[in-house]
Write a protein that holds these residues in place. Structure first.
Motif, short mmCIF file in Angstrom:
data_model
loop_
_atom_site.label_atom_id
_atom_site.label_comp_id
_atom_site.label_asym_id
_atom_site.label_seq_id
_atom_site.Cartn_x
_atom_site.Cartn_y
_atom_site.Cartn_z
N MET A 1 42.20 49.18 50.37
CA MET A 1 43.23 48.62 51.24
C MET A 1 42.60 47.62 52.21
O MET A 1 41.55 47.88 52.77
CB MET A 1 43.89 49.77 52.02
CG MET A 1 45.14 49.35 52.75
SD MET A 1 45.88 50.84 53.49
CE MET A 1 46.66 50.12 54.90
N THR A 58 33.65 30.56 52.73
CA THR A 58 34.35 31.15 51.58
C THR A 58 33.41 31.68 50.49
O THR A 58 33.87 32.20 49.49
CB THR A 58 35.30 30.11 50.94
OG1 THR A 58 34.54 28.94 50.63
CG2 THR A 58 36.43 29.75 51.87
N GLY A 59 32.11 31.52 50.68
CA GLY A 59 31.16 32.07 49.72
C GLY A 59 30.84 31.14 48.56
O GLY A 59 30.25 31.58 47.57
N LEU A 60 31.20 29.88 48.67
CA LEU A 60 30.91 28.93 47.58
C LEU A 60 29.60 28.17 47.80
O LEU A 60 29.10 27.52 46.89
CB LEU A 60 32.07 27.93 47.42
CG LEU A 60 33.40 28.55 47.01
CD1 LEU A 60 34.50 27.49 46.99
CD2 LEU A 60 33.29 29.21 45.64
N PRO A 79 30.24 40.66 52.41
CA PRO A 79 30.99 39.51 51.87
C PRO A 79 32.34 39.87 51.26
O PRO A 79 33.32 39.14 51.43
CB PRO A 79 30.04 38.93 50.81
CG PRO A 79 29.12 40.04 50.45
CD PRO A 79 28.98 40.88 51.68
N GLU A 80 32.40 41.02 50.56
CA GLU A 80 33.66 41.38 49.89
C GLU A 80 34.78 41.60 50.90
O GLU A 80 35.89 41.11 50.72
CB GLU A 80 33.47 42.62 49.01
CG GLU A 80 32.92 42.28 47.62
CD GLU A 80 31.42 42.45 47.51
OE1 GLU A 80 30.89 43.38 48.16
OE2 GLU A 80 30.76 41.67 46.79
N LYS A 83 35.87 38.28 52.50
CA LYS A 83 36.67 37.43 51.61
C LYS A 83 38.12 37.88 51.49
O LYS A 83 38.99 37.07 51.16
CB LYS A 83 36.02 37.40 50.21
CG LYS A 83 34.76 36.56 50.15
CD LYS A 83 34.13 36.67 48.77
CE LYS A 83 32.90 35.81 48.63
NZ LYS A 83 32.30 35.94 47.29
N THR A 84 38.39 39.17 51.72
CA THR A 84 39.78 39.64 51.58
C THR A 84 40.69 38.97 52.61
O THR A 84 41.89 38.87 52.40
CB THR A 84 39.89 41.17 51.77
OG1 THR A 84 39.41 41.50 53.08
CG2 THR A 84 39.12 41.93 50.73
N GLN A 108 45.15 35.11 40.16
CA GLN A 108 44.44 35.05 41.44
C GLN A 108 44.67 36.35 42.23
O GLN A 108 43.74 36.90 42.83
CB GLN A 108 44.92 33.84 42.26
CG GLN A 108 44.11 33.58 43.53
CD GLN A 108 42.68 33.15 43.22
OE1 GLN A 108 42.40 32.60 42.17
NE2 GLN A 108 41.78 33.44 44.13
N TYR A 111 42.35 39.06 40.99
CA TYR A 111 40.96 39.01 41.47
C TYR A 111 40.83 39.66 42.85
O TYR A 111 39.74 40.07 43.24
CB TYR A 111 40.46 37.56 41.55
CG TYR A 111 40.52 36.80 40.25
CD1 TYR A 111 40.22 37.43 39.04
CD2 TYR A 111 40.90 35.46 40.21
CE1 TYR A 111 40.30 36.73 37.84
CE2 TYR A 111 40.97 34.76 39.02
CZ TYR A 111 40.68 35.40 37.84
OH TYR A 111 40.76 34.71 36.66
N TYR A 112 41.93 39.72 43.58
CA TYR A 112 41.94 40.39 44.89
C TYR A 112 42.34 41.86 44.76
O TYR A 112 42.60 42.51 45.76
CB TYR A 112 42.86 39.66 45.86
CG TYR A 112 42.25 38.38 46.40
CD1 TYR A 112 41.60 38.35 47.63
CD2 TYR A 112 42.30 37.20 45.66
CE1 TYR A 112 41.02 37.19 48.10
CE2 TYR A 112 41.73 36.03 46.13
CZ TYR A 112 41.09 36.03 47.35
OH TYR A 112 40.50 34.87 47.83
N GLY A 113 42.44 42.34 43.53
CA GLY A 113 42.74 43.76 43.31
C GLY A 113 44.22 44.09 43.41
O GLY A 113 44.59 45.26 43.53
#
Lengths: 258, 258
Positions: A1, A58-60, A79-80, A83-84, A108, A111-113
């Motif tokens: 969550m 954004t981790g890119l 990081p995870e 990013k949420t 998309q 990818y965010y679960g």
């Protein structure tokens, strides 16, 4: 969550540096804070470092040193979770042109679960809200430039981020569409979404944003509320007869011309 | 990322790839079947009929396991290498996953599972086609299944390393042409290593295809040039190394991020 700590600033950047493998110094000690709920403009000429900052957040892009936190979550150590919170509308169109808009948005979310049972109604609503519903099952390559931009916004919003980053979202978009996009985004800030915007349309930033930072050659040269930045404007400059732009643009030119 | 969200993310990557594999079936399924028919016809039926028995079986029976494996490894490798590289290089839609909270091991799992699905399906199709030329015995079905899984997984992992690290289109064509193809042809698909001069035996022992072909052949025919336990040990070690390389590449962004 997903848990967002709304007591923390949406974005905190401390002494961020980036040197690319080629030796180019893109960022040299950038510090920045974006309050929660803000509509924040990050302005600067081409190559100033705006997209590098967004890439790192954004981790890119990998940072060289410094600290970046999104709602208190460090992008290096957590990081995870960081990013949420983020939704990104990048500068370049970056979806598979052979896929359908509906699938792009639903994937998309995945990818965010977010399971398809939740993602599908969200995708339908976003497609309607952004005027893309008629195109939902056509290949993305058939969309017009403005539609592609709107699809990228829909994709960025499907996981309901608290922090939306828009990297020149209206580049190449016609006036009417730009206006409708801004209205839509203003509606998001009213719902509590924090927005970081980079744009070359300074009059739009002047009207929309509460806070602004101006970056030049990898360093922040001015930062504050919009009224503080506009107060830097000298009404006697430029000289009579010379081209006179909006106040923010005049300040921008003055701060970035060297 | 919670376990349920992680599963959704994995499922999204896999589902998207499987849908693509079936959508472009003339590109993904047909070429290996056509090639295999030619191999069975030329090497198995025409040339094979003039050769003597190999360990008590006809030449076409001897090469069937190797030709099935050839289809499995090339398809598993090509699938992950090309899918990842295209998402990274052409449309840049790999960013959709990289900006999301999907952890590296789930990205590896999703792409590798897609490669395995294609590799195993094509392998089964080639096996089905082989029935028209010679009915292959199935001495140890569980060994066949084990090596089907191991071979598709190892080469999907290797393809992913290639796809992540490749910097140009040449980068994903050079490896299959100059590395994968020689490994396959020198791995004992068409001959027994016992018939090789001593110097070439040494080279064969460092070729992973040799262990895959022999394990697979044992499953069908009940004999092998090398012990089953040694084959499994070598392949598990290789799997572990490839997972570690992929994880390192995705965690650090080497070949992906600036």
């Amino acid at each position: 969550m997903k848990i967002t700590n709304m007591d923390e600033p949406a974005l905190t950047i401390n002494n961020l540096t980036k040197t690319y493998a080629s030796g180019t110094v893109a960022l040299s000690g950038v510090s920045l804070t974006i309050p929660t709920g803000d509509f924040f403009a990050l302005l600067g000429p081409n190559g100033a470092g705006k997209t590098t900052i967004i890439g790192i957040v954004t981790g890119l892009v990998n940072k060289t040193s410094g600290e970046v936190k999104v709602f208190g979550d460090d992008i290096t150590t957590n990081p995870e979770q960081a990013k949420t919170h983020i939704g990104l509308v990048g500068q370049e169109v970056n979806f598979n042109p052979f896929e359908k808009p509906f699938d792009i948005i639903v994937n998309q979310a995945g990818y965010y679960g977010i399971p398809r049972s939740i993602a599908i109604p969200r995708a339908e609503k976003l497609l309607k809200d952004l005027g893309l519903h008629e195109k939902r099952d056509q290949r993305a390559m058939t969309l017009s430039g403005g539609m592609k931009r709107r699809l990228m916004i829909a994709r960025a919003l499907v996981h309901e981020p608290k922090f939306l980053i828009l990297d020149e979202p209206t580049a190449g978009v016609d006036v009417e569409l730009r206006r409708s996009m801004w209205e839509y985004l203003k509606g998001l800030t009213a719902k509590g979404v924090t927005i970081l915007l980079t744009t070359h349309y300074l009059e739009e930033a002047e009207q929309l944003c509460k806070h602004v930072a101006i970056i030049n050659k990898g360093s922040i040269v001015a930062s504050g509320t919009m009224s503080e930045i506009l107060a830097m404007h000298d009404d006697n400059d430029p000289k009579d007869g010379a081209y006179r732009a909006g106040k923010l643009e005049e300040v921008f030119i003055k701060l970035t011309q060297n | 990322m919670p376990l349920k969200s992680t599963w959704t993310s994995f499922y999204t990557i896999l589902r998207k790839d499987v849908v693509r594999i079936f959508r472009i079936w003339p590109q993904t399924f047909l070429p290996s079947i056509v090639t295999s028919v030619l191999y069975f016809l030329v090497f198995g039926t025409i040339i094979g009929s003039q050769l003597g028995d190999f360990n008590g079986v006809s030449y076409i029976h001897f090469i069937i396991p190797g030709l099935v494996l050839l289809a499995v490894v090339t398809n598993a490798f090509t699938n992950t290498a090309s899918t990842f590289f295209q998402a990274k290089f052409f449309s840049r839609n790999i960013d959709e996953i990289l900006v999301s909270p999907t952890p590296p091991w789930v990205i590896i799992g999703g792409f590798v599972a897609g490669g395995m699905v294609r590799g195993i399906l094509v392998g089964l199709l080639v096996l089905a086609v082989s029935v028209f030329f010679a009915l292959p015995p199935l001495m140890h079905p569980f060994v066949i299944l084990l090596f089907l899984i191991l071979s598709s997984m190892i080469f999907a992992l290797a393809g992913l390393v290639n796809g992540i690290y490749a910097k140009s289109f040449d980068g994903i064509t050079i490896i299959p042409t100059f590395v994968l193809t020689p490994l396959i042809y020198l791995g004992g698909v068409f001959y027994s290593v016992a018939s090789l001069p001593a110097i070439f035996k040494g080279f064969t022992l460092v070729n992973p295809i040799f262990y895959l072909v022999n394990g697979f052949r044992y499953g069908f025919l009940g004999f092998s040039d090398v012990s089953l336990s040694l084959s499994i040990s070598v392949l598990l070690l290789l799997t572990t190394i490839l997972i570690a390389i992929n994880w390192y590449l995705l965690r650090t962004g080497l070949g992906l991020k600036q």
